[in-house]
Design an enzyme around this catalytic site. Sequence first.
Site, mmCIF file in Angstrom:
data_model
loop_
_atom_site.group_PDB
_atom_site.id
_atom_site.type_symbol
_atom_site.label_atom_id
_atom_site.label_comp_id
_atom_site.label_asym_id
_atom_site.label_seq_id
_atom_site.Cartn_x
_atom_site.Cartn_y
_atom_site.Cartn_z
ATOM 1 N N LYS A 186 -11.924 1.049 -2.218
ATOM 2 C CA LYS A 186 -10.853 1.736 -2.944
ATOM 3 C C LYS A 186 -11.262 1.860 -4.414
ATOM 4 O O LYS A 186 -12.128 2.663 -4.719
ATOM 5 C CB LYS A 186 -9.545 1.006 -2.694
ATOM 6 C CG LYS A 186 -9.110 1.244 -1.238
ATOM 7 C CD LYS A 186 -7.905 0.492 -0.759
ATOM 8 C CE LYS A 186 -7.617 0.957 0.670
ATOM 9 N NZ LYS A 186 -6.755 0.041 1.408
ATOM 10 N N SER A 202 0.794 -1.228 0.000
ATOM 11 C CA SER A 202 0.000 0.000 0.000
ATOM 12 C C SER A 202 0.827 1.279 0.000
ATOM 13 O O SER A 202 0.368 2.288 -0.526
ATOM 14 C CB SER A 202 -0.954 -0.011 1.193
ATOM 15 O OG SER A 202 -0.255 -0.234 2.399
ATOM 16 N N HIS A 247 -5.292 -3.032 -3.026
ATOM 17 C CA HIS A 247 -4.901 -2.063 -4.063
ATOM 18 C C HIS A 247 -4.852 -2.681 -5.452
ATOM 19 O O HIS A 247 -4.455 -2.022 -6.412
ATOM 20 C CB HIS A 247 -3.548 -1.431 -3.715
ATOM 21 C CG HIS A 247 -3.639 -0.604 -2.475
ATOM 22 N ND1 HIS A 247 -4.116 0.684 -2.475
ATOM 23 C CD2 HIS A 247 -3.369 -0.914 -1.192
ATOM 24 C CE1 HIS A 247 -4.114 1.145 -1.238
ATOM 25 N NE2 HIS A 247 -3.674 0.195 -0.435
#
Length: 388
Positions: free
Chosen positions: A238, A179, A207
């Site tokens: 995200k 990250s 991610h």
Amino acid sequence: MLADVALASELRALEEHSLRRVRRTVGGAQGPEVLVNGRRVLCFASNNYLGLADDERLRRAAIDALESSGTGSGASPLVSGHMAEHEALEREIAAWLGCEAALVFGSGYHANVAVIPALAGAEDEVFSDALNHASLIDGCRLARARVTVFPHRDLGALERALGASRARRKLVVCDSIFSMDGDAMPLAELVALAERHGAWTMLDEAHATGVFGASGAGLAEAEGVGERVTVRMGTLGKALGGYGAFVAGSRDLIETLVNRARAYVFSTALPPSIVAAARAAIAIVRAEPELRERLWRNARRMHAALAAAGLDPAPLASPILPLVAGESRAALRVAAHAFERGILAPAIRPPTVPAGTARLRVTPMATHDGEQIDRAAAVLVEAFRRAR
Ligand SMILES: *Cc1c(COP(=O)(O)O)cnc(C)c1O
């Protein structure tokens, strides 16, 4: 108050070490531009990689579910909170990832602190990359298992640790895309290594979900190792633009988690509206690879501009571009300079990153245009030049 005297002095110590955190309030929606304290700035700080957090189709799906199903789920999933939206989302995630089953969690943090203790007990050993996300670290702390931390992406060290272990069960856990560094775990090698040692693997794709793979299912999809990973975790907050997380794998894995994952069992299920938004996001991610192409084009453009100016970004492995400033104070100075010139890219400091590697973490999005990327790169280059 006695407590306040103690706490105020601890906060002062944080301040003196340039480690005190403050929040900025963002007005309006999350987009390539955001309003911070009433000022328009370009946002290069968000994990909203595809711009879906402000997408009309997600909004519509959430509103429809809000009207048909109300605001809350009212209870944990095992009591009465598992609603038709949750059931549908889990089926769609399993189909997307090509797994037997999936389970929706309140957040990625929830998922990680739930799964590791559910799978690894006192006779077991967990092997954890040194740069794993805090939620994986906390999941390890909550498990009663022995925990062995191996140096970042050092598969030789991992192999030695696995070989030396006499544990009943061995579980290797790691981010697929890290990250704060944006680099990738070499998944094919990792999975083969785990298989040689009879170890299970748990992959945190926070991610990578929506960003990697032909259908956006993550780095495991991109590397063709999806079926060989024991636990695939991804987040809905995200690139998918909403909130929540999922775990996918075999039916027996998911049934085990339903029975044993405490942060799943003892926490209220997500509201149906946010689950509906996630379903819309997954449909878009699967159907529109051009969103990912736009994201990667912007990441490459930003990376090239920073490299050309001598800023020495790490090789481009993801849309996360870390620009290391060193000490916290230096990173804060660079971030403040960039902010004054309309670029939001906050300083990331210890303990989020190791001491001496405070940095700006710059994340282009699919929804930035080329001019915005170039402007941000120029501001960042100037901000670093001044800080030196
Ligand atoms: C953000 C993040 C999480 C936590 O997910 P949330 O849904 O924000 O709680 C877990 N792992 C990694 C690697 C992350 O970056």
